[in-house]
Design a protein around this motif. Structure first.
Motif: not given
Length: 177
Positions: A4-13, A22-24, A70-77
């Motif tokens: 339950h977040s107004p910022d779904l995108f940020g929460a998803w990232i 800080w990295l987010m 689909l990149s899963g937990a890989s920030l590089l992908l």
């Protein structure tokens, strides 16, 4: 999982990539910066082919969201599809604004007010759909909602394009009056 977040995108990232705060923040900053390229690209196509550009942008956006998921937990992908997500998202905003301005040239103030209202309604509907899917299927299913909206939007964009083309005057051939 409840989200339950107004910022779904940020929460998803945050959840998808497991980033520290800080990295987010840096990823979100770079996401916004990549959007500047979307404005530039949209500006090149907005006057000549706004409907086709909107259609292409929508399809690229849906693909980028799903590739990022689909990149899963890989920030590089996820970096390239995330950048394309940003570019296409920002381009779609610019293209919609230009399209509404062109369509409402006889009442530009009303057209722009209607554009903002439609954008806010779209944000509300998208958040409702995204929140519902995340609540019922989990955050990994984030790409389902854009696919559903694209299925609805595709015929509408094509219809708008045909209507806009049929309303344009046919230019005279050179040398004819």
């Amino acid at each position: 999982m409840q989200l339950h977040s107004p910022d779904l995108f940020g929460a998803w990232i945050e959840q998808a990539f497991g980033l520290p705060g800080w990295l987010m923040a840096l990823v979100l900053f770079l996401y916004g910066a990549a959007g500047l390229a979307g404005n530039t690209i949209a500006g090149r196509f907005a006057d000549s082919t706004p409907v086709r550009a909107t259609l292409a942008t929508m399809l690229i956006l849906v693909a980028a969201i799903n590739l990022t998921a689909l990149s899963g937990a890989s920030l590089l992908l996820g970096v390239v599809p995330l950048a394309i997500w940003s570019i296409s998202h920002t381009a779609s905003v610019t293209l919609c604004q230009v399209r509404v301005t062109l369509a409402g040239k006889d009442a530009p103030s009303f057209a722009m007010t209607l554009n903002i209202s439609a954008a806010n309604l779209g944000i509300a509907i998208g958040t409702l759909g995204g929140g519902w899917v995340i609540d019922s299927q989990g955050i990994v299913a984030i790409g389902i909602v854009p696919i559903g909206f694209a299925i609805v939007a595709l015929p509408l964009i094509i219809l708008i394009g045909r209507h806009a083309t049929s309303r344009q005057p046919v230019p005279n051939a050179p040398g004819r009056t």
